[in-house]
Design a protein around this motif. Structure first.
Motif, PDB file in Angstrom:
ATOM      1  N   GLN A 135       0.818  -1.237   0.121  1.00 43.29           N
ATOM      2  CA  GLN A 135       0.333  -0.312  -0.096  1.00 43.29           C
ATOM      3  C   GLN A 135       1.352   1.102  -0.548  1.00 43.29           C
ATOM      4  O   GLN A 135       1.655   1.135   0.770  1.00 43.29           O
ATOM      5  N   GLY A 136       0.616   1.901  -0.956  1.00 42.93           N
ATOM      6  CA  GLY A 136       1.724   3.396  -0.919  1.00 42.93           C
ATOM      7  C   GLY A 136       2.703   3.100  -1.532  1.00 42.93           C
ATOM      8  O   GLY A 136       4.221   3.801  -1.674  1.00 42.93           O
ATOM      9  N   GLY A 137       3.163   1.387  -2.026  1.00 43.93           N
ATOM     10  CA  GLY A 137       4.641   1.529  -2.361  1.00 43.93           C
ATOM     11  C   GLY A 137       5.265   1.290  -1.632  1.00 43.93           C
ATOM     12  O   GLY A 137       5.224   1.070  -0.438  1.00 43.93           O
ATOM     13  N   LEU A 138       7.219   1.169  -2.187  1.00 44.65           N
ATOM     14  CA  LEU A 138       7.226   0.826  -0.836  1.00 44.65           C
ATOM     15  C   LEU A 138       8.259   2.239  -0.652  1.00 44.65           C
ATOM     16  O   LEU A 138       9.024   2.557   0.837  1.00 44.65           O
ATOM     17  N   ASN A 139       8.082   2.984  -0.828  1.00 42.82           N
ATOM     18  CA  ASN A 139       8.787   4.885  -0.924  1.00 42.82           C
ATOM     19  C   ASN A 139       8.304   5.038   0.207  1.00 42.82           C
ATOM     20  O   ASN A 139       7.251   5.983  -0.052  1.00 42.82           O
ATOM     21  N   VAL A 140       7.878   4.743   1.719  1.00 39.95           N
ATOM     22  CA  VAL A 140       6.641   4.692   2.835  1.00 39.95           C
ATOM     23  C   VAL A 140       7.514   5.633   4.040  1.00 39.95           C
ATOM     24  O   VAL A 140       8.576   5.354   3.657  1.00 39.95           O
ATOM     25  N   LEU A 141       7.070   6.353   4.734  1.00 40.12           N
ATOM     26  CA  LEU A 141       7.681   6.783   6.042  1.00 40.12           C
ATOM     27  C   LEU A 141       7.465   5.366   6.896  1.00 40.12           C
ATOM     28  O   LEU A 141       6.347   5.540   6.934  1.00 40.12           O
ATOM     29  N   HIS A 142       8.545   5.541   7.230  1.00 43.43           N
ATOM     30  CA  HIS A 142       8.614   4.388   8.326  1.00 43.43           C
ATOM     31  C   HIS A 142       8.908   4.925   9.842  1.00 43.43           C
ATOM     32  O   HIS A 142       9.359   5.779  10.017  1.00 43.43           O
ATOM     33  N   GLY A 143       8.764   3.148  10.439  1.00 46.71           N
ATOM     34  CA  GLY A 143       9.579   4.002  11.566  1.00 46.71           C
ATOM     35  C   GLY A 143      11.051   3.374  12.296  1.00 46.71           C
ATOM     36  O   GLY A 143      11.187   3.085  11.052  1.00 46.71           O
ATOM     37  N   ASN A 144      11.050   4.033  13.459  1.00 44.11           N
ATOM     38  CA  ASN A 144      12.568   3.954  13.480  1.00 44.11           C
ATOM     39  C   ASN A 144      13.544   2.097  13.531  1.00 44.11           C
ATOM     40  O   ASN A 144      14.445   2.364  13.954  1.00 44.11           O
ATOM     41  N   ALA A 145      12.390   1.232  13.081  1.00 44.74           N
ATOM     42  CA  ALA A 145      13.144   0.208  12.906  1.00 44.74           C
ATOM     43  C   ALA A 145      13.295  -0.292  11.493  1.00 44.74           C
ATOM     44  O   ALA A 145      14.647  -1.401  11.530  1.00 44.74           O
ATOM     45  N   TYR A 146      13.729   1.167  10.883  1.00 42.39           N
ATOM     46  CA  TYR A 146      13.632   0.700   9.655  1.00 42.39           C
ATOM     47  C   TYR A 146      15.456   1.198   9.861  1.00 42.39           C
ATOM     48  O   TYR A 146      15.619   2.011   9.603  1.00 42.39           O
ATOM     49  N   ASN A 147      15.896   1.381   8.721  1.00 38.72           N
ATOM     50  CA  ASN A 147      17.559   1.437   7.979  1.00 38.72           C
ATOM     51  C   ASN A 147      18.080   1.999   9.058  1.00 38.72           C
ATOM     52  O   ASN A 147      18.270   2.968   9.463  1.00 38.72           O
TER      53      ASN A 147
ATOM     54  N   VAL B  58      10.005  -6.002   9.661  1.00 32.18           N
ATOM     55  CA  VAL B  58       9.060  -6.801   8.969  1.00 32.18           C
ATOM     56  C   VAL B  58       8.056  -5.415   9.555  1.00 32.18           C
ATOM     57  O   VAL B  58       7.875  -4.813   9.811  1.00 32.18           O
ATOM     58  N   ARG B  59       6.926  -4.976   8.445  1.00 29.36           N
ATOM     59  CA  ARG B  59       6.108  -3.526   8.014  1.00 29.36           C
ATOM     60  C   ARG B  59       4.635  -4.334   7.375  1.00 29.36           C
ATOM     61  O   ARG B  59       4.624  -4.819   7.109  1.00 29.36           O
ATOM     62  N   PHE B  60       3.983  -4.092   8.750  1.00 28.52           N
ATOM     63  CA  PHE B  60       2.190  -4.664   8.564  1.00 28.52           C
ATOM     64  C   PHE B  60       1.638  -3.421   8.353  1.00 28.52           C
ATOM     65  O   PHE B  60       1.138  -2.641   9.381  1.00 28.52           O
ATOM     66  N   GLN B  61       0.781  -2.847   7.306  1.00 26.00           N
ATOM     67  CA  GLN B  61       0.562  -1.404   7.099  1.00 26.00           C
ATOM     68  C   GLN B  61      -1.731  -2.204   6.676  1.00 26.00           C
ATOM     69  O   GLN B  61      -2.077  -3.186   5.585  1.00 26.00           O
ATOM     70  N   TYR B  62      -2.821  -1.725   7.620  1.00 28.18           N
ATOM     71  CA  TYR B  62      -3.944  -2.517   7.211  1.00 28.18           C
ATOM     72  C   TYR B  62      -4.455  -0.881   7.334  1.00 28.18           C
ATOM     73  O   TYR B  62      -5.084  -0.770   8.659  1.00 28.18           O
ATOM     74  N   SER B  63      -5.324  -0.592   6.426  1.00 27.57           N
ATOM     75  CA  SER B  63      -6.136   0.391   6.545  1.00 27.57           C
ATOM     76  C   SER B  63      -5.423   1.701   6.940  1.00 27.57           C
ATOM     77  O   SER B  63      -3.804   2.571   7.118  1.00 27.57           O
ATOM     78  N   HIS B  64      -5.427   2.779   8.289  1.00 30.49           N
ATOM     79  CA  HIS B  64      -4.485   3.143   8.433  1.00 30.49           C
ATOM     80  C   HIS B  64      -3.387   2.815   9.988  1.00 30.49           C
ATOM     81  O   HIS B  64      -3.424   3.817  10.630  1.00 30.49           O
ATOM     82  N   LEU B  65      -3.564   1.362   9.745  1.00 28.88           N
ATOM     83  CA  LEU B  65      -2.804   1.367  11.207  1.00 28.88           C
ATOM     84  C   LEU B  65      -1.224   0.201  10.487  1.00 28.88           C
ATOM     85  O   LEU B  65      -1.184  -0.081   9.384  1.00 28.88           O
ATOM     86  N   ILE B  66      -0.134   0.505  10.975  1.00 30.91           N
ATOM     87  CA  ILE B  66       1.535   0.718  10.416  1.00 30.91           C
ATOM     88  C   ILE B  66       2.530  -0.158  11.638  1.00 30.91           C
ATOM     89  O   ILE B  66       2.195   0.313  12.849  1.00 30.91           O
ATOM     90  N   VAL B  67       2.466  -1.393  12.002  1.00 30.09           N
ATOM     91  CA  VAL B  67       3.490  -1.679  12.989  1.00 30.09           C
ATOM     92  C   VAL B  67       4.842  -2.356  11.977  1.00 30.09           C
ATOM     93  O   VAL B  67       4.355  -3.202  11.199  1.00 30.09           O
ATOM     94  N   GLU B  68       6.142  -1.314  12.354  1.00 23.96           N
ATOM     95  CA  GLU B  68       6.792  -1.884  12.040  1.00 23.96           C
ATOM     96  C   GLU B  68       7.705  -2.823  12.565  1.00 23.96           C
ATOM     97  O   GLU B  68       8.152  -2.412  14.572  1.00 23.96           O
ATOM     98  N   ALA B  69       8.405  -3.327  13.651  1.00 25.87           N
ATOM     99  CA  ALA B  69       9.450  -4.382  13.904  1.00 25.87           C
ATOM    100  C   ALA B  69      10.932  -4.917  13.602  1.00 25.87           C
ATOM    101  O   ALA B  69      10.515  -5.240  12.019  1.00 25.87           O
ATOM    102  N   SER B  70      11.785  -4.916  14.359  1.00 26.65           N
ATOM    103  CA  SER B  70      13.204  -5.606  13.797  1.00 26.65           C
ATOM    104  C   SER B  70      13.859  -6.208  15.004  1.00 26.65           C
ATOM    105  O   SER B  70      13.849  -5.465  16.271  1.00 26.65           O
ATOM    106  N   ILE B  71      14.641  -6.999  14.352  1.00 26.49           N
ATOM    107  CA  ILE B  71      15.906  -7.384  15.246  1.00 26.49           C
ATOM    108  C   ILE B  71      17.138  -7.000  14.551  1.00 26.49           C
ATOM    109  O   ILE B  71      17.670  -6.897  13.842  1.00 26.49           O
ATOM    110  N   ALA B  72      18.138  -6.479  16.436  1.00 27.14           N
ATOM    111  CA  ALA B  72      20.067  -6.960  15.228  1.00 27.14           C
ATOM    112  C   ALA B  72      20.727  -7.934  16.691  1.00 27.14           C
ATOM    113  O   ALA B  72      20.283  -7.731  17.736  1.00 27.14           O
ATOM    114  N   ASP B  73      21.696  -7.854  16.259  1.00 26.66           N
ATOM    115  CA  ASP B  73      22.617  -8.433  17.394  1.00 26.66           C
ATOM    116  C   ASP B  73      24.239  -7.964  16.094  1.00 26.66           C
ATOM    117  O   ASP B  73      24.306  -7.962  15.039  1.00 26.66           O
TER     118      ASP B  73
END
Length: 445
Positions: free
Chosen positions: A78-90, A410-425
């Motif tokens: 939804q909206g393509g890949l060029n979207v506003l992300h949370g801080n889990a991204y990049n 991972v980013r999940f978007q449904y309607s007006h809800l967006i959830v992003e989560a990541s792990i790192a080590d």
């Protein structure tokens, strides 16, 4: 069978049947056309026709069902890949990647004007951060809650189409005054304290044609600081300065970047470590080991090496050159003094990769890795002793490759809800004992 050829053959055959009462020339012409049509109809694969014979116009076009379009491997998000992300991204800070919201350097809240027109709430439980954008006409009002050391930090700002301004404030100050009067004397005791993390920061962002300009100016107390003053007939003072005064400036082609994204700028700050004690007319000042001027130019590059409707792969290179000049420290008195001069500089670069893919219209997965390389750094110390007239010079040159960092999310978007989560080590760790995560939630309107 080719529908156009069949229609053409049928029309010619009907014309031949109707024209049997005409002269011999017309009859032979109709027979040849009928024979050619019959041969074409009997072939399993119709031969291409160089020139179509002259026939009467058809009353209605023959409908041809279009061939089914080739379907992509995955539906675009939804909206393509060029979207506003949370801080889990990049988390590898690739310059060409999509935008993130965060207060951290490079986020849209840092550039301020990029938040113009947004209507959203973003909450990040993993880092205790929250942001609100209220778009209203040409003006968007911003409010955010963050932390500075152990203090809560409030951000308030406005974002217009080409300009934005925001103010960050975290406070830990105390003023205490005590006065005791006796028959013979008056005693006073005043104390001022500022806690670690106390900060005032002004952030500016502006769109200038195809580039954007961001700037920050801040005053930070980096450790607890206490000033006291007592007067019992003799005035005694103790002053401490543990503050950092800094500015950051950056220019980026983000608004107009095509195949190559870049940014460059510099960070500057004055780090103060200073104490003063005075009693009456006598005073003594001490400069600590942690007093210096820091200048750090930087230059970042990022480019896509693979792009499709539902996937991107970026590579980047972030480079910076820190220069640190320490205050001269002088100890002793008269002819028995020791002077200490220090400085350091280095070249650091961080290659990075970032990939993202839309699994379907609701899910995007992303992953990245970065590698920090100290290409070259040098620290030098010069100690001069006046009593013995000796000089002691020490130089340390370092080349070092630091551990690779990797993360996936991972980013999940449904309607007006967006959830992003990541792990790192650290990739080099034997076990994921140092596993860290990031979770952010958007509500968009």
């Amino acid at each position: 069978m080719n529908i156009k050829l069949l229609t053409l053959a049928t029309a010619v055959a009907v014309s031949a049947a109707v024209a049997q009462d005409y002269d011999e020339y017309e009859e032979s012409t109709s027979t040849e056309a009928s024979t050619e049509a019959t041969q074409e109809e009997s072939e399993p694969e119709p031969a291409p026709v160089a020139t179509a014979p002259q026939v009467a116009p058809q009353p209605m076009p023959v409908y041809q069902e279009p061939a089914p379009a080739e379907q992509p491997a995955a539906a675009p998000a939804q909206g393509g890949l060029n979207v506003l992300h949370g801080n889990a991204y990049n988390q590898v800070s690739n310059e060409a990647a999509a935008a993130t919201i965060g207060n951290a350097y490079g986020g849209d809240m840092q550039a301020v004007y990029k938040m113009n027109g947004r209507k959203l709430v973003y909450v990040e439980p993993s880092n205790q951060y929250g942001a609100l954008a209220l778009g209203s006409g040409s003006m968007t009002y911003l409010l955010a809650f963050d932390n500075s050391e152990d203090l809560g930090m409030l951000t308030a700002g406005i974002a217009m189409k080409s300009f934005g301004i925001a103010l960050d404030v975290a406070l830990d100050k105390e003023w205490r005054s005590n006065e005791v009067n006796t028959a013979n004397n008056k005693n006073t005791n005043d104390r001022r304290t500022a806690g670690q993390g106390d900060i005032i920061q002004l952030r500016l962002g502006a769109l200038l044609g195809g580039v954007d300009l961001t700037a920050q100016l801040y005053w930070l107390t980096y450790q607890d600081e206490t000033d006291t003053e007592t007067d019992n007939g003799v005035k005694v003072e103790h002053d401490e300065d543990y503050w950092t005064l800094g500015a950051n400036v950056a220019v980026s082609n983000g608004p107009s970047a095509k195949s190559l994204a870049w940014s460059f700028g510099a960070q500057f700050y004055r780090h103060t470590d200073w104490q003063k004690d005075s009693q009456g007319n006598q005073s003594r000042e001490v400069t600590g080991d942690d007093a210096y001027i820091h200048i750090q130019p930087f230059f970042n590059l990022g480019t896509p090496v693979f792009q499709s409707e539902n996937a991107n792969v970026f590579v980047g290179l972030n480079t910076y050159l820190p220069v640190r000049i320490f205050d001269e420290i002088e100890e002793g008195e008269g002819n028995a003094t020791t002077t200490n001069n220090r400085m350091s500089f280095g070249l650091y670069t961080s290659p990075n990769i970032l990939g993202e893919m839309a699994i379907n219209e609701n899910w995007i997965v992303f992953a990245g890795a970065s590698y920090l390389w100290n290409v070259f750094s040098r620290r030098s110390t010069e100690i001069e002793t006046s009593a013995t007239k000796t000089t002691d010079d020490t130089s340390i040159i370092t080349m070092h490759t630091y551990a690779t960092q990797a993360n996936a999310g991972v980013r999940f978007q449904y309607s007006h809800l967006i959830v992003e989560a990541s792990i790192a080590d650290d990739l080099g760790s034997d076990a994921w004992a140092g596993l860290v995560g990031n979770l952010g939630v958007f509500f968009t309107f």
